[in-house]
Design an enzyme around this catalytic site. Structure first.
Site, PDB file in Angstrom:
ATOM      1  N   TYR A  53      -0.070  -9.459  20.759  1.00 43.77           N
ATOM      2  CA  TYR A  53       0.180  -8.007  20.701  1.00 43.77           C
ATOM      3  C   TYR A  53       0.583  -7.443  22.068  1.00 43.77           C
ATOM      4  O   TYR A  53       1.375  -6.499  22.126  1.00 43.77           O
ATOM      5  CB  TYR A  53      -1.016  -7.266  20.077  1.00 43.77           C
ATOM      6  CG  TYR A  53      -1.058  -7.519  18.591  1.00 43.77           C
ATOM      7  CD1 TYR A  53      -0.163  -6.884  17.744  1.00 43.77           C
ATOM      8  CD2 TYR A  53      -1.927  -8.460  18.040  1.00 43.77           C
ATOM      9  CE1 TYR A  53      -0.144  -7.159  16.379  1.00 43.77           C
ATOM     10  CE2 TYR A  53      -1.926  -8.741  16.680  1.00 43.77           C
ATOM     11  CZ  TYR A  53      -1.029  -8.081  15.858  1.00 43.77           C
ATOM     12  OH  TYR A  53      -0.991  -8.353  14.514  1.00 43.77           O
ATOM     13  N   HIS A 104       0.061   0.876   9.378  1.00 44.58           N
ATOM     14  CA  HIS A 104      -0.459  -0.410   9.872  1.00 44.58           C
ATOM     15  C   HIS A 104      -0.907  -0.369  11.321  1.00 44.58           C
ATOM     16  O   HIS A 104      -1.058  -1.404  11.951  1.00 44.58           O
ATOM     17  CB  HIS A 104       0.608  -1.508   9.682  1.00 44.58           C
ATOM     18  CG  HIS A 104       0.850  -1.848   8.234  1.00 44.58           C
ATOM     19  ND1 HIS A 104       1.963  -2.512   7.773  1.00 44.58           N
ATOM     20  CD2 HIS A 104       0.099  -1.583   7.134  1.00 44.58           C
ATOM     21  CE1 HIS A 104       1.888  -2.653   6.458  1.00 44.58           C
ATOM     22  NE2 HIS A 104       0.770  -2.095   6.041  1.00 44.58           N
ATOM     23  N   THR A 173      12.639  -2.091   4.663  1.00 41.96           N
ATOM     24  CA  THR A 173      11.399  -2.826   4.366  1.00 41.96           C
ATOM     25  C   THR A 173      11.633  -3.764   3.192  1.00 41.96           C
ATOM     26  O   THR A 173      12.353  -3.425   2.252  1.00 41.96           O
ATOM     27  CB  THR A 173      10.204  -1.883   4.070  1.00 41.96           C
ATOM     28  OG1 THR A 173       9.119  -2.659   3.535  1.00 41.96           O
ATOM     29  CG2 THR A 173      10.540  -0.766   3.117  1.00 41.96           C
TER      30      THR A 173
END
Ligand code: OAD
Length: 236
Positions: A53, A104, A173
């Protein structure tokens, strides 16, 4: 004003230079979800998950919003616009969208692993969560990301927003990840739903009629936005 809800995914940021997840050479071709994006991965190896991340966050600093993010902002002159994004980047905010809900999570934030409400921005000087960065309970801070196997705390809020929509835009998406992909079923039955994605023709959205625009967001979306603005000026 009519309400537009834009449901966005990784494809809207692709032309800014951020990799999608499931396309050829997407992130999940180079990393295993179970190694970096689950609570089990976190408990097994904090260091690897933080590295994954932190890299994503560092990349974010070098990219900018593209035409697609910017065209959603143009809609705000004629419509109430809500963006519901599965993306963890901040390109909608940087483009200037007023209302953005991150289903998210957000790369620029970190949170306590024992108290989900203890959330802090990541220091913009370092742009990383460091090993040993502890919350007030003495526990390692974790990325503010919803991992596979975790519940989606903002789902209810997102569903409420979708229920009130007069027009829906689904952009970039694969509609492969639930519950996000199920959001569309909270919408009223008779409203127009546009799906802008190069693979729009190949993706099934059962029981819903959809206007499919099989183009990249950077070129397909501005045209839809122009059309919608024109419709609003004509009182439609
Ligand atoms: P995916 O990688 O599953 O899908 C990306 C979509 O973007 C595909 O349908 C592509 O066709 C489309 N696409 C690629 N380039 C595009 C472009 N220039 N313009 C428009 N569309 C383009 O990404 P998501 O659907 O966002 O979750 O994935 C959903 C979730 O799965 C993510 O939020 C992430 C991931 O695992 C977590 O990490 C929790």
């Amino acid at each position: 004003m009519k309400r537009i809800v834009a449901i966005t995914g990784a494809g809207i940021s692709a032309e800014s230079g951020i990799k999608t997840f499931r396309d050829e050479d997407g992130l999940w071709e180079n990393y295993r979800i179970e190694d970096v994006a689950t609570p089990e991965a976190w408990h097994k190896d904090y260091k690897l998950v933080l590295h994954f991340y932190n890299e994503r966050l560092k990349q974010l600093i070098h990219v900018s919003p593209n035409n697609a993010h910017l065209s959603l902002v143009r809609l705000e002159a004629n419509y109430e616009v809500d963006v519901i994004t599965q993306n963890v980047d901040d390109l909608h905010e940087r483009a200037g969208s007023s209302k953005v809900l991150h289903l998210h999570g957000e790369l620029r934030k970190k949170r306590s692993q024992v108290d989900p409400n203890y959330i802090l921005p990541i220091d913009s000087n370092t742009n990383e969560i460091q090993l040993g960065d502890l919350c007030p309970y003495g526990q390692q801070m974790r990325p503010h990301i919803v991992w596979f196997g975790e519940s989606v705390p903002k789902m209810e809020e997102a569903a409420d927003i979708v229920q009130k929509a007069d027009i829906i835009l689904i952009i970039g998406t694969s509609m492969a990840v639930y519950p996000a992909a199920g959001l569309i079923y909270y919408a009223k039955n008779d409203i127009p739903v546009y799906y802008i994605d190069p693979k729009a023709d190949q993706t099934t959205i059962p029981n819903r009629s959809v206007i499919r625009i099989a183009q990249k967001a950077g070129s397909g979306l501005p045209k839809v936005v122009d059309e919608l603005i024109e419709m609003s000026k004509n009182g439609n």
